[in-house]
Design an enzyme around this catalytic site. Structure first.
Site, PDB file in Angstrom:
ATOM      1  N   CYS A 106       0.900  -1.275  -0.046  1.00  0.00           N
ATOM      2  CA  CYS A 106      -0.042   0.131  -0.181  1.00  0.00           C
ATOM      3  C   CYS A 106       0.950   1.334  -0.151  1.00  0.00           C
ATOM      4  O   CYS A 106       1.726   1.301   0.759  1.00  0.00           O
ATOM      5  CB  CYS A 106      -0.840  -0.098   1.269  1.00  0.00           C
ATOM      6  N   CYS A 147       0.287   2.958   3.626  1.00  0.00           N
ATOM      7  CA  CYS A 147       0.725   2.287   4.777  1.00  0.00           C
ATOM      8  C   CYS A 147       1.749   0.880   4.418  1.00  0.00           C
ATOM      9  O   CYS A 147       2.164   0.909   3.388  1.00  0.00           O
ATOM     10  CB  CYS A 147      -0.457   1.798   5.768  1.00  0.00           C
ATOM     11  N   CYS A 164      -4.599  -0.148   0.011  1.00  0.00           N
ATOM     12  CA  CYS A 164      -5.110  -1.192   0.655  1.00  0.00           C
ATOM     13  C   CYS A 164      -6.909  -1.141   0.859  1.00  0.00           C
ATOM     14  O   CYS A 164      -7.316   0.157   0.849  1.00  0.00           O
ATOM     15  CB  CYS A 164      -4.403  -1.555   2.198  1.00  0.00           C
ATOM     16  N   HIS A 221      -7.700   2.780   2.963  1.00  0.00           N
ATOM     17  CA  HIS A 221      -6.680   3.823   2.012  1.00  0.00           C
ATOM     18  C   HIS A 221      -7.376   3.671   0.462  1.00  0.00           C
ATOM     19  O   HIS A 221      -7.554   5.002  -0.134  1.00  0.00           O
ATOM     20  CB  HIS A 221      -5.463   3.687   1.980  1.00  0.00           C
ATOM     21  N   CYS A 277     -20.218 -23.590   1.871  1.00  0.00           N
ATOM     22  CA  CYS A 277     -19.348 -24.566   2.583  1.00  0.00           C
ATOM     23  C   CYS A 277     -18.210 -24.124   3.535  1.00  0.00           C
ATOM     24  O   CYS A 277     -17.834 -24.382   4.282  1.00  0.00           O
ATOM     25  CB  CYS A 277     -18.715 -25.609   1.515  1.00  0.00           C
ATOM     26  N   HIS A 320     -14.334 -25.749  -3.061  1.00  0.00           N
ATOM     27  CA  HIS A 320     -15.212 -26.422  -1.635  1.00  0.00           C
ATOM     28  C   HIS A 320     -14.403 -26.693  -0.434  1.00  0.00           C
ATOM     29  O   HIS A 320     -13.138 -26.617  -0.682  1.00  0.00           O
ATOM     30  CB  HIS A 320     -15.530 -27.594  -2.302  1.00  0.00           C
TER      31      HIS A 320
END
Length: 812
Positions: free
Chosen positions: A184, A187, A204, A217, A321, A772
Site C-alpha cells: 500500500c 501504509c 489497501c 486507504h 461450505c 469447496h
C-alpha cells in the site's frame, strides 16, 4: 369462558395486515429450526410476522403478549413416481425456469390459534373477522423473508458493465506496476490491495476492527480524487472477467470491458498468459483439484454415517461450505460450546434479544449452536432409495441437516460479500466471525469466546545503528509461509521432475497417481515465522534516513486455541496466481514454547522517539530542496511540493510525487506550513477520555496520545494511525510493556506451549474464491468428516492437506 370467535374479536387490535415492506417469516422458526413440516407446525405472530415452533411460541407470548397466530402445518403428499423432470433455463433453484429439485410436495393446513390456551379456529372461514382474513391472505401470498434470502443466494450474481469504464481517464504519470512485492502506498499493508485504474496507486482495502484487512486507504483515495474504478491485485488472471473490479461511485463489483487496455496502461500484459503459462498451470491445477477432491472428501471409501449430538450437518445454501466447515470446528471448541450451548438456553437468548431476534447475532449463534450440538436435527433422512421400485420411504445414510440461513444473514449484515452466492475465503470468514463476536461481547470479556483464540505478537526491529524497536499487536491466527526448500522428499521430487520433462518431450502428460508433491514439516513453517527477515525502507529515527532493518517475531502469549493458516496461495512471475501443490506434515502434538518472545533485553538501546506532529515548526522536519526542485520542475506548486517532501520524510521524488497526487484535493493543501504547525500545536492537547477509550482497546497510553494528536482527536482515525505506524513504538512505550500499563495482549489467555490438533479445514480448488471446503474434527476419540450435510467417521483424515489447522492447548 368467552366464545372463541368473541375472544378473537377482543384481540383484533393485536392483528396487523402486513404491508409490502414487512418481512414475513413463514418457513422457519426464528429461535429454533422448526418448520411447517415439523411435528408441531409453525406459528406466525400476526402482529410482528415472526415465526415460532411449538416449543418457542409460548416464550413469544410471554415476552410480547401477542395472542393471535396463524398456524401452518404441512404434511407430505403422495406424488406419482413417474413425475417428469423439467429442463432448466435459468441458473436458479425452485423458481420458474430453474432446476427442479425434485423435492416431495406437501399439503398445507391453516388455522388461527389464540394463546395461551391454544384455542383454534379453522381458516378459511367466512365467520372470521374481515381484518383477520385480509391479514392471513396477505401473509400467505407474500414472498417469505427466508425464501427471498434463499433465492438471492442461489440466483447467480450478474455484474453490470460500469458506467465509468468506457470513458475512464488514465493519468500518464510513468507508473509501471511490478509483478510482485506490492505494498500500500499509504501504509505497510501487503494484502487486500487495490490498483486504482486512473492513477496506478496501490492502496489497501477495507479495515477490520481488529486491525486485519486494510486501512481504508483505497476508499479514502477515491473520496479525495473521485477516481472511480479499482481492481483487486491477486484476482487478476488470464480470464479478465474473473478479476475483481470495484466501482466506488456505483458501490458495487462491476465489469470493465476495457480492463486489458486499462491494465496495459500500467505495464500489465495478458497475451502471453492466455496462450502459454496459464494454460499449462490450469491443466496441472485441474489434475491436482481432482486429486484433492477425492482425498479431502474421502471419496470412494465406505464412510460410516454418524448421527446425534455434535454430529449435525449444515445444508449448503449455495457456496456456503466455507461457513459450514468453519462453524463446525468453531463449535467443537469448549469456549464456543460453553458460551452458546451449555451456558445459554434458547429461551434465555430469546428473552434478551431485541424485538426482531432474526437480526441479533447472539440469538442466531445460540440457535445455530443448539441446532448443531443438541442432536435434535441429526437423524437419517427419509427418502426413497429407488424411485422406480421402492414402495415406501426408507432411512438414508444421509441426514437432512439444518440450513444456517438466519445466521448467515446476520453475520453478513456487516460484510456484504458474505451475503452473495460467491465462494468466500474460510480464513476471512473466521476472522470476521471473531470480530463480530468480540463486538457483541464488548464490556464483558469473561463472556467473549473469541478471546480463547487471541494472542499477542511482538516484533523486534534491529536497526543498523545497533538500536532496536519493539512493536506489539494482537491476532487470532498465525499465518505461515510454506518454505518449499525445506521439503523432506527432495530426491523423489527430482526424479518426478525428470520424468515430467521426459513425458513432456514425448508430448505426454503425467497421470494423477504419478505426481509427487513436496512434503514440508510444520516445524519448518513455524520456524519461518520466527526467522530473521529484512525490512527494506525502514525509517530509522537514529540514522534519520530509510535503511534496512532486521525483523524477528515471537508470541507474547499462548492462546487456548491456536489457529495456523497455511499460505498456499501465491503469485508467480508473469502475474500467474498459483495454489501451492504441497503436503504439510502436521503432527498430532506440537510444542511452540520456543516461540515465546523475550521482550527488551539487558543492554539493548531503543530507537529514539519520532518527532511528534504536534511539535513546533523549528522541531519539524524540513523539506529536502532537491526533491522540491525536481517536483516544481514538473509543474507542481512549490508549497505542495514542500508538504509532499515533509510528509514522506524526504524519502525521494517518487514517494513525494505519489503523496502529492493522492493529496491534491486535501482541504488544507494550500494552508502555509507555519500555520499547520500552529494548528498542530493547538491540537497537542488530547482529551483524556479518548485516551482511555484507546487504552480499553489494548493500546499503550503514550501511543494512544500520539495517535490522537496525529489524528486531530478522532478515535477512528487514531486507531487507523496506530495500525499504519508500526514503528511508532518508542522507549517510553517499551518501558510501559514491563509495567502495569495495558498492552496489546493484556488480559489474554496464556499457558504452556504444547498443543493437540483438534480440527482442520481443507480447501479443494484453484483459489479461495472457488472450489469447496471440508472440515475434519477429532471428536469422541476419532476423526469425523463434516462435508456440508454429510457427517461420517473419517477413515483417512487429510492432515497433510489443511488450509486452516486448529490446535487446543494441553494442560500442564
Amino acid at each position: 369462558m368467552l366464545d372463541p370467535m368473541d375472544l378473537l374479536r377482543s384481540n383484533l387490535s393485536r392483528v396487523r395486515i402486513p404491508e409490502p415492506t414487512n418481512r414475513i417469516y413463514k418457513q422457519e422458526c426464528c429461535v429454533s429450526f422448526a418448520t411447517p413440516k415439523s411435528e408441531g407446525g409453525l406459528f406466525i405472530d400476526m402482529s410482528t410476522f415472526l415465526a415460532f415452533g411449538k416449543d418457542c411460541v409460548d416464550w413469544n407470548y410471554e415476552k410480547t403478549g401477542n395472542p393471535v397466530y396463524l398456524h401452518i402445518k404441512q404434511t407430505k403428499k403422495l406424488v406419482p413416481e413417474d413425475r417428469p423432470l423439467k429442463k432448466p433455463t435459468l441458473l436458479a433453484i425452485g423458481v420458474d425456469g430453474g432446476f427442479d429439485n425434485n423435492e416431495p410436495e406437501y399439503e398445507e393446513a391453516h388455522n388461527i390459534v389464540i394463546l395461551p390456551n391454544y384455542i383454534s379456529l379453522p381458516f378459511p372461514s367466512v365467520e372470521l373477522p374481515e381484518k383477520v382474513r385480509l391479514a392471513v391472505d396477505a401473509i400467505l401470498m407474500a414472498e417469505g423473508a427466508e425464501r427471498k434470502e434463499q433465492l438471492a443466494s442461489w440466483t447467480a450474481d450478474k455484474k453490470e458493465i460500469s458506467a465509468y469504464a468506457m470513458s475512464l481517464q488514465q493519468i500518464d504519470n510513468g507508473v509501471i506496476i511490478p509483478r510482485s512485492g506490492w505494498k500500500c502506498a499509504m501504509c505497510d499493508k501487503t494484502e487486500n490491495l487495490w490498483l486504482n485504474l486512473t492513477d496506478g496507486m496501490i492502496l489497501c482495502g477495507r479495515k477490520n476492527w481488529d486491525g486485519t484487512g486494510g486501512n481504508n486507504h483505497a476508499i479514502e483515495h477515491y473520496k479525495e480524487t473521485g477516481y472511480p474504478l479499482a481492481v483487486k491485485l491477486g484476482t487478476i488472471t488470464a480470464d479478465l472477467e474473473g478479476a475483481d473490479v470495484f466501482s466506488y461511485p456505483e458501490d458495487d463489483g462491476v465489469l470493465d470491458p476495457l480492463l486489458a487496455q486499462h491494465l496495459a496502461f500500467f505495464g500489465i500484459d495478458f497475451s502471453s498468459l492466455q496462450k502459454t503459462e496459464m494454460t499449462t498451470a490450469e491443466r496441472e491445477l485441474d489434475q491436482n483439484t481432482n486429486f484433492d477432491w477425492n482425498r479431502i472428501q474421502e471419496s470412494g471409501q465406505e464412510v460410516e454415517p454418524l448421527f446425534g449430538p455434535g454430529y449435525t450437518g449444515l445444508v449448503n445454501l449455495g457456496n456456503s461450505c466455507y461457513l459450514a466447515s468453519t462453524m463446525q470446528v468453531v463449535f467443537s471448541t469448549q469456549s464456543f460450546y460453553s458460551r452458546y450451548y451449555l451456558s445459554q438456553s434458547l429461551k434465555a437468548a430469546f428473552e434478551t434479544a431485541p424485538a426482531d431476534p432474526t437480526v441479533d447475532l447472539n440469538m442466531q449463534l445460540t440457535k445455530l449452536a443448539h441446532g448443531m450440538l443438541s442432536g435434535k436435527y441429526s437423524f437419517p433422512a427419509s427418502e426413497k432409495i429407488d424411485i422406480a421400485s421402492a414402495a415406501a420411504p426408507m432411512l438414508s445414510s444421509k441426514q437432512e441437516g439444518i440450513p444456517p440461513r438466519m445466521f448467515k444473514a446476520v453475520i453478513a449484515a456487516s460484510h456484504p460479500e458474505f451475503s452473495s452466492m460467491r465462494q468466500q475465503d474460510a480464513l476471512e470468514f473466521f476472522l470476521h466471525l471473531l470480530d463480530q463476536v468480540e463486538r457483541v461481547n464488548a464490556g464483558h470479556p469473561e463472556l467473549d469466546p473469541s478471546r480463547s483464540f487471541k494472542f499477542g505478537i511482538e516484533e523486534r526491529l534491529f536497526c543498523p545503528s545497533g538500536k532496536v524497536a519493539y512493536n506489539r499487536r494482537g491476532d487470532y491466527i498465525l499465518s505461515l509461509n510454506i518454505p518449499l526448500h525445506e521439503a523432506t522428499n527432495k530426491d523423489q521430487l527430482e526424479a518426478f521432475n525428470k520424468l515430467k520433462a521426459e513425458k513432456k518431450a514425448e508430448g505426454k502428460e503425467v497421470s494423477g497417481d504419478e505426481i509427487v508433491r513436496p512434503r514440508v514439516p510444520l516445524e519448518a513453517c513455524l520456524a519461518s515465522f520466527s526467522a530473521p527477515e529484512e525490512v527494506h525502507g525502514f525509517y530509522s529515527t537514529a540514522l534519520k534516513t530509510k535503511t534496512t532493518a532486521v525483523k524477528t517475531a515471537g508470541l507474547t502469549s499462548f492462546p487456548d486455541y491456536l489457529v495456523l493458516h497455511m499460505r498456499k496461495f501465491v503469485m508467480e512471475e508473469g502475474w500467474v496466481p498459483k495454489k501451492l501443490d504441497v503436503y504439510i506434515d502436521v503432527p498430532d502434538i506440537i510444542d511452540i514454547s520456543h516461540m515465546r518472545s523475550k521482550g527488551i533485553q539487558p543492554g539493548e538501546e531503543l530507537l529514539p522517539e519520532a518527532v511528534d506532529e504536534g511539535k513546533v515548526e523549528s522541531e519539524k522536519l524540513l523539506a529536502n530542496e532537491e526533491i522540491v526542485a525536481q517536483l516544481v520542475s514538473m509543474g507542481f506548486n512549490h508549497l505542495h511540493c514542500q508538504k509532499a517532501a515533509i510528509n514522506t520524510s524526504n524519502a525521494g521524488v517518487e514517494e513525494a510525487m505519489n503523496w502529492l497526487l493522492s493529496h491534491m484535493d486535501d482541504a488544507d493543501i494550500d494552508v502555509p506550513i507555519s500555520q499547520e504547525a500552529e494548528n498542530a500545536e493547538a491540537l497537542s492537547f488530547v482529551d483524556q477520555s479518548k485516551v482511555d477509550t484507546l487504552i480499553s482497546f489494548g493500546f499503550q497510553e503514550d501511543i494512544s496520545r500520539k495517535a490522537l494528536r496525529a489524528s486531530g482527536g478522532d478515535i477512528e482515525k487514531a486507531t487507523d494511525w496506530i495500525f499504519s505506524n508500526p514503528d511508532a513504538t518508542n522507549s517510553s512505550d517499551m518501558d510501559a510493556t514491563t509495567s502495569s500499563t495495558p498492552t496489546a495482549d493484556a488480559g489474554l489467555p496464556d499457558g504452556g506451549g504444547r498443543y493437540r490438533l483438534i480440527g482442520l479445514v481443507s480447501h479443494i480448488g484453484t483459489s479461495t474464491q472457488c472450489g469447496h471446503y471440508v472440515a475434519h474434527i477429532y471428536k469422541d476419540g476419532r476423526w469425523v468428516i463434516f462435508n456440508d450435510d454429510k457427517v461420517g467417521a473419517s477413515i483417512n483424515p487429510p492432515k497433510d492437506m489443511g488450509y486452516l489447522y486448529f490446535f487446543e492447548r494441553l494442560s500442564s
